[in-house]
Design an enzyme around this catalytic site. Structure first.
Site, mmCIF file in Angstrom:
data_model
loop_
_atom_site.group_PDB
_atom_site.id
_atom_site.type_symbol
_atom_site.label_atom_id
_atom_site.label_comp_id
_atom_site.label_asym_id
_atom_site.label_seq_id
_atom_site.Cartn_x
_atom_site.Cartn_y
_atom_site.Cartn_z
ATOM 1 N N GLU A 158 0.792 -1.230 0.000
ATOM 2 C CA GLU A 158 0.000 0.000 0.000
ATOM 3 C C GLU A 158 0.826 1.282 0.000
ATOM 4 O OE1 GLU A 158 -2.873 -0.214 3.181
ATOM 5 O OE2 GLU A 158 -4.031 -1.730 2.114
ATOM 6 N N GLU A 342 -5.419 -8.484 0.457
ATOM 7 C CA GLU A 342 -6.075 -8.179 1.737
ATOM 8 C C GLU A 342 -7.535 -7.848 1.486
ATOM 9 O OE1 GLU A 342 -4.461 -5.120 4.350
ATOM 10 O OE2 GLU A 342 -2.411 -5.719 3.827
#
Ligand code: GAL
Length: 428
Positions: A158, A342
């Site tokens: 991320e 995720e």
């Protein structure tokens, strides 16, 4: 009823700092000691004590019948001082990966999941000159030491979230509040990803499949008829959601701005094109956004949840359709196999996690049936854990952790996921 392909991976995900405990040499352990940084003064000092209890956690996954596990290795632990390698720490990771393989669980290893060795942070972190080379050197060390035990790798988790929280919103180390610093961090992370990718491919060829865990959200205008809101949604979508992923797929990040960024290394965004073997997606939620003069620092974008939306414990909208939209879009744009690296929910009562899981997997099932190459799903998270500046209160685990005793108790949703993973069938 939908049957998942026999090779589809059902797994869970965690990150080193959030579960391991016992690492004093990272920027986050130093940051957590500063008063007021983390809610209730929580620190990652013990977390789930995973550094000692990992054999129990591997056994737990085996009992649940899970087939994959995404974990991160802690750079600060492996290289506590510049150039000084802790071989015992690498050996522990080797044992972990070996135990996972023996249990029939395919590992996916992340090199950089938000945290840095303190020495790297002190030299300027992700915006330091030479950061890319440092991360690439760490990547080389990791594949040399662990490459025979692991095929799937994530360079960076991320990058957009890190750039925003650490450099724009001031919530994570180094707690800066500057749009230009955030943009520089985003570029710095891209350069580092590219350097790490190339190093790993040089060392291992196709024995290492390498990607990024992109954090992607659905972004919609709060008032679709309002031109300002539509502009805000486009700006947020472009700068936050798409820029990094666009760069890795097509070699374009911020368009015209790309040419202005001239790091001393001479790196150019077009070099990022094609630097992934698969496309990783972390998907959580949807934002509706509006144009707001009060949010100048955030590109004039104010985010909210739609009225009446179903929410998690941390106020994120539960929006499964978004996962279907995102996997389709990025499979098309990247041309790569997709892993959902995720997806999960903070839900202490565990009343929403079961339906959340089933509805998100149903989106993947529909996409797969339509020919979208989704290869696996990693639920965030195996265990309750240290949720960064929110501390320990949000409960993301399929397995509950009693922090007083470190007892692990699988929740009802863990049993449901276990059944889906074993049968490979999604209940109606
Ligand atoms: C992601 C992050 C994880 C975890 C999760 C839940 O953004 O990669 O570390 O914190 O969100 O918030």
């Amino acid at each position: 009823m939908f049957r998942f392909p026999p090779t589809f991976l059902f797994g869970t995900a965690t990150a080193a700092t959030q579960i391991e405990g016992g690492c004093a040499t990272s920027d986050w352990s130093a940051f957590a000691r500063q008063p007021g940084r983390i809610k209730r003064g929580d620190t990652p000092d013990v977390a789930c004590d995973g550094w000692r209890r990992w054999p129990e956690d591997v056994a737990l996954q085996r009992t649940l019948g899970l087939g994959a596990y995404r974990l991160s290795i802690e750079w600060a632990r492996i290289e506590p001082r510049p150039g000084e390698i802790d071989r015992a720490a690498l050996d522990t990771y080797r044992s972990m990966l070996g135990a996972l393989r023996d249990a029939g669980i395919e590992p996916m290893v992340t090199l950089h999941h938000f945290t840095l060795p303190l020495w790297m942070a002190e030299r300027g972190g992700v915006v330091a000159p030479g950061f890319a080379e440092r991360l690439a050197r760490f990547a080389r060390l990791a594949v040399d030491a662990l490459g025979d035990l692991c095929r799937l790798w994530i360079t960076i988790n991320e990058p957009n979230v890190l750039a925003a929280h650490a450099y724009l919103l001031g919530a994570w180390p180094p707690a800066q509040r500057s749009l230009s610093a955030a943009v520089r961090a985003h570029y710095g992370l891209l350069e580092a990803h590219v350097a790490a990718y190339r190093t790993m491919k040089e060392a291992r060829g196709d024995a290492a499949l390498v990607g990024v865990a992109h954090h992607l959200r659905i972004t919609e205008p709060q008032r679709p008829g309002n031109r300002g809101d539509r502009m805000a949604a486009r700006a947020f979508g472009h700068v936050f959601n798409d820029a990094f992923a666009d760069a890795t797929c097509d070699g374009r990040m911020y368009g015209a701005l790309d040419a202005l960024v001239r790091p001393s290394s001479g790196f150019r965004v077009p070099e990022a094109r094609g630097t992934q073997d698969f496309f990783g997606i972390n998907y959580y939620s949807r934002d509706v956004v509006r144009l707001s003069m009060k949010h100048a620092a955030e590109l004039f974008v104010a985010r909210a949840v739609p009225p009446g939306a179903e929410l998690s414990d941390v106020g994120w909208e539960i929006y499964p359709q978004g996962l279907g939209q995102i996997v389709r879009r990025w499979a098309r744009q990247s041309g790569l196999p997709i892993y959902v690296t995720e997806n999960g929910i903070a839900d202490a009562s565990d009343s929403k996690r079961g339906p959340f899981l089933v509805r998100h997997l149903a989106e993947l099932a529909r996409a797969i049936a339509d020919g979208v190459p989704v290869r696996g799903y990693f639920h965030w998270s195996l265990l309750d854990n240290f949720e960064w500046s929110e501390g320990y209160r949000p409960r993301f685990g399929l397995v509950e952790v009693d922090y007083a005793t470190q007892e692990r108790r699988p929740r009802e949703s863990a049993r449901l996921y276990s059944r889906i993973a074993r049968e490979r069938i999604l209940p109606e």
